[in-house]
Design a protein around this motif. Structure first.
Motif, PDB file in Angstrom:
ATOM      1  N   PRO A  84       0.821  -1.214   0.000  1.00  0.00           N
ATOM      2  CA  PRO A  84       0.000   0.000   0.000  1.00  0.00           C
ATOM      3  C   PRO A  84       0.853   1.261   0.000  1.00  0.00           C
ATOM      4  O   PRO A  84       2.008   1.253   0.430  1.00  0.00           O
ATOM      5  CB  PRO A  84      -0.797  -0.124   1.297  1.00  0.00           C
ATOM      6  CG  PRO A  84       0.046  -0.965   2.191  1.00  0.00           C
ATOM      7  CD  PRO A  84       0.769  -1.929   1.291  1.00  0.00           C
ATOM      8  N   ALA A  85       0.269   2.328  -0.500  1.00  0.00           N
ATOM      9  CA  ALA A  85       0.964   3.618  -0.569  1.00  0.00           C
ATOM     10  C   ALA A  85       0.362   4.560   0.470  1.00  0.00           C
ATOM     11  O   ALA A  85      -0.776   5.005   0.321  1.00  0.00           O
ATOM     12  CB  ALA A  85       0.826   4.206  -1.970  1.00  0.00           C
ATOM     13  N   PHE A 112       7.123   8.785  -0.286  1.00  0.00           N
ATOM     14  CA  PHE A 112       7.052   7.343  -0.519  1.00  0.00           C
ATOM     15  C   PHE A 112       5.911   6.993  -1.477  1.00  0.00           C
ATOM     16  O   PHE A 112       6.070   6.172  -2.380  1.00  0.00           O
ATOM     17  CB  PHE A 112       6.838   6.596   0.808  1.00  0.00           C
ATOM     18  CG  PHE A 112       8.100   6.270   1.531  1.00  0.00           C
ATOM     19  CD1 PHE A 112       8.828   5.133   1.223  1.00  0.00           C
ATOM     20  CD2 PHE A 112       8.572   7.107   2.530  1.00  0.00           C
ATOM     21  CE1 PHE A 112       9.994   4.827   1.892  1.00  0.00           C
ATOM     22  CE2 PHE A 112       9.741   6.811   3.212  1.00  0.00           C
ATOM     23  CZ  PHE A 112      10.458   5.665   2.893  1.00  0.00           C
ATOM     24  N   ARG A 113       4.763   7.601  -1.253  1.00  0.00           N
ATOM     25  CA  ARG A 113       3.607   7.304  -2.107  1.00  0.00           C
ATOM     26  C   ARG A 113       3.921   7.659  -3.555  1.00  0.00           C
ATOM     27  O   ARG A 113       3.689   6.853  -4.466  1.00  0.00           O
ATOM     28  CB  ARG A 113       2.384   8.081  -1.619  1.00  0.00           C
ATOM     29  CG  ARG A 113       1.194   7.980  -2.556  1.00  0.00           C
ATOM     30  CD  ARG A 113      -0.018   8.737  -2.017  1.00  0.00           C
ATOM     31  NE  ARG A 113      -1.021   8.869  -3.050  1.00  0.00           N
ATOM     32  CZ  ARG A 113      -1.832   7.887  -3.433  1.00  0.00           C
ATOM     33  NH1 ARG A 113      -1.726   6.699  -2.868  1.00  0.00           N
ATOM     34  NH2 ARG A 113      -2.725   8.089  -4.381  1.00  0.00           N
ATOM     35  N   ALA A 114       4.470   8.854  -3.767  1.00  0.00           N
ATOM     36  CA  ALA A 114       4.800   9.279  -5.129  1.00  0.00           C
ATOM     37  C   ALA A 114       5.828   8.339  -5.760  1.00  0.00           C
ATOM     38  O   ALA A 114       5.751   8.029  -6.957  1.00  0.00           O
ATOM     39  CB  ALA A 114       5.316  10.715  -5.122  1.00  0.00           C
ATOM     40  N   VAL A 159       7.039   3.898  -9.633  1.00  0.00           N
ATOM     41  CA  VAL A 159       7.501   2.550  -9.955  1.00  0.00           C
ATOM     42  C   VAL A 159       6.404   1.774 -10.678  1.00  0.00           C
ATOM     43  O   VAL A 159       6.643   1.138 -11.719  1.00  0.00           O
ATOM     44  CB  VAL A 159       7.925   1.789  -8.671  1.00  0.00           C
ATOM     45  CG1 VAL A 159       8.245   0.322  -8.995  1.00  0.00           C
ATOM     46  CG2 VAL A 159       9.136   2.453  -8.029  1.00  0.00           C
ATOM     47  N   ALA A 160       5.190   1.830 -10.129  1.00  0.00           N
ATOM     48  CA  ALA A 160       4.077   1.090 -10.732  1.00  0.00           C
ATOM     49  C   ALA A 160       3.805   1.572 -12.155  1.00  0.00           C
ATOM     50  O   ALA A 160       3.602   0.764 -13.073  1.00  0.00           O
ATOM     51  CB  ALA A 160       2.831   1.245  -9.865  1.00  0.00           C
ATOM     52  N   GLU A 161       3.807   2.877 -12.343  1.00  0.00           N
ATOM     53  CA  GLU A 161       3.536   3.429 -13.667  1.00  0.00           C
ATOM     54  C   GLU A 161       4.622   3.036 -14.665  1.00  0.00           C
ATOM     55  O   GLU A 161       4.331   2.624 -15.793  1.00  0.00           O
ATOM     56  CB  GLU A 161       3.444   4.956 -13.570  1.00  0.00           C
ATOM     57  CG  GLU A 161       3.165   5.643 -14.903  1.00  0.00           C
ATOM     58  CD  GLU A 161       3.161   7.158 -14.774  1.00  0.00           C
ATOM     59  OE1 GLU A 161       3.388   7.832 -15.793  1.00  0.00           O
ATOM     60  OE2 GLU A 161       2.944   7.653 -13.644  1.00  0.00           O
ATOM     61  N   PRO A 196      -0.882   1.166  -6.687  1.00  0.00           N
ATOM     62  CA  PRO A 196      -0.991   0.667  -5.311  1.00  0.00           C
ATOM     63  C   PRO A 196      -2.160   1.294  -4.565  1.00  0.00           C
ATOM     64  O   PRO A 196      -2.580   2.424  -4.852  1.00  0.00           O
ATOM     65  CB  PRO A 196       0.351   1.062  -4.682  1.00  0.00           C
ATOM     66  CG  PRO A 196       0.867   2.175  -5.525  1.00  0.00           C
ATOM     67  CD  PRO A 196       0.355   1.932  -6.912  1.00  0.00           C
ATOM     68  N   LEU A 197      -2.681   0.530  -3.614  1.00  0.00           N
ATOM     69  CA  LEU A 197      -3.779   1.022  -2.797  1.00  0.00           C
ATOM     70  C   LEU A 197      -3.316   2.200  -1.949  1.00  0.00           C
ATOM     71  O   LEU A 197      -2.221   2.185  -1.395  1.00  0.00           O
ATOM     72  CB  LEU A 197      -4.289  -0.090  -1.879  1.00  0.00           C
ATOM     73  CG  LEU A 197      -4.941  -1.305  -2.547  1.00  0.00           C
ATOM     74  CD1 LEU A 197      -5.169  -2.407  -1.522  1.00  0.00           C
ATOM     75  CD2 LEU A 197      -6.259  -0.899  -3.201  1.00  0.00           C
TER      76      LEU A 197
END
Length: 307
Positions: free
Chosen positions: A192-193, A236-238, A243-245, A252-253
């Motif tokens: 999770p983010a 961290f969220r960004a 990474v996911a993109e 991520p959730l």
């Protein structure tokens, strides 16, 4: 100070993620590197926490420079207890390695430090330089335990007569050998983010970090610390979203920050916000990040893994 001649270098932590990159960077610069670690693949096989065995292992060996990049971490730390072995390595392990460095006749000691040594918390929009206090007392016993380790590691590096100590205060690592561990978790949406509400932290790509070590070996001023990070601090969220993109993985959730409190150490990092200046490293070491942002570093990693 500049020491461009090829050196005989002992690298503690050579088999670690960062250590492998440092080995390559030093070798590419023309230095002869001998790895130090517990595994059989190292030229000097020893545990930094076992002083007597370490001194026996280096007996009769000569090195010009010792680089301390050893870590006890095998995965991202979630709880405070996950940092205890690293805390001990920063204190006792560093003291033992410095004793070994002196025994081998080394003149220079370059140590891996980190930006969290400036403290955990929200520093706002202020940019931290190497002149800011390093290793302030922690707000609670757990944080003080971690900060005391970082404080002691630098004090030993700078305060040992006969050694030219240089410390590199790294941002958070990502890149080859590091980021790949996140991909399976992101693919399964197991990572999770946490909401960061504008909080940012310094990051540095692993090959950029390794080049900074090589630059410090050759150009670092004795008794000096250098911040080493890219030019684009990011939460961290960004970072996880990036990474996911980049790797075409599910987004991520998003979770509220309070939900991460059971992971006490990770929650402390998620709650921190910090910007650091790398102007001193650029000026004195001649180092600049090849990847000014994590987006550029991740794009290069994806390109390399899809060849």
């Amino acid at each position: 100070m500049t020491t461009n001649q090829h050196q005989n270098i002992l690298l503690a932590g050579a088999s670690g993620v960062l250590g492998r990159h440092i080995d390559r960077a030093l070798t590419d610069a023309g230095h002869k590197v001998t790895g130090l670690g517990r595994s059989e693949g190292n030229g000097v096989q020893a545990d930094l926490m076992d002083r007597d065995a370490l001194l026996r292992a280096v007996d009769g060996r000569h090195f010009d420079t010792v680089v301390h990049a050893a870590t006890a971490l095998r995965k991202p730390p979630m709880g405070h207890r996950d940092m205890y072995a690293t805390d001990a390595l920063r204190t006792e392990g560093t003291a033992h390695l410095i004793e070994a460095a002196l025994a081998t006749g080394a003149r220079r000691f370059v140590t891996e430090s980190m930006v969290f040594g400036y403290g955990y918390g929200d520093f706002g929009d202020r940019t931290i330089t190497e002149d800011d206090e390093f290793g302030p007392r922690g707000a609670d016993p757990q944080l003080e335990r971690h900060l005391a380790g970082m404080r002691a590691k630098e004090q030993l590096t700078f305060g040992t007569p006969g050694l030219e100590g240089v410390a590199l205060r790294f941002g958070l690592f990502y890149g080859p050998g590091g980021t790949e561990a996140l991909l399976p978790m992101l693919r399964k949406r197991q990572l999770p983010a946490p909401a960061d509400r504008g909080r940012v932290l310094p990051w540095v790509e692993l090959t950029d970090a390794a080049r900074a070590v090589a630059a410090a070996v050759e150009h670092g001023r004795p008794g000096q610390a250098y911040n080493v990070a890219d030019r684009t601090p990011m939460g961290f969220r960004a970072h996880l979203l990036c990474v996911a993109e980049e790797f075409g993985l599910p987004k991520p959730l998003s979770v509220p920050l309070w939900l991460t409190r059971p992971m006490a150490y990770a929650h402390t990092m998620f709650s921190s916000s910090m910007r650091v200046s790398v102007e001193k490293a650029e000026r004195e070491l001649g180092w600049t990040p090849a990847y000014p942002s994590t987006r550029e570093g991740l794009a290069a990693l994806r390109a390399a893994t899809t060849r």
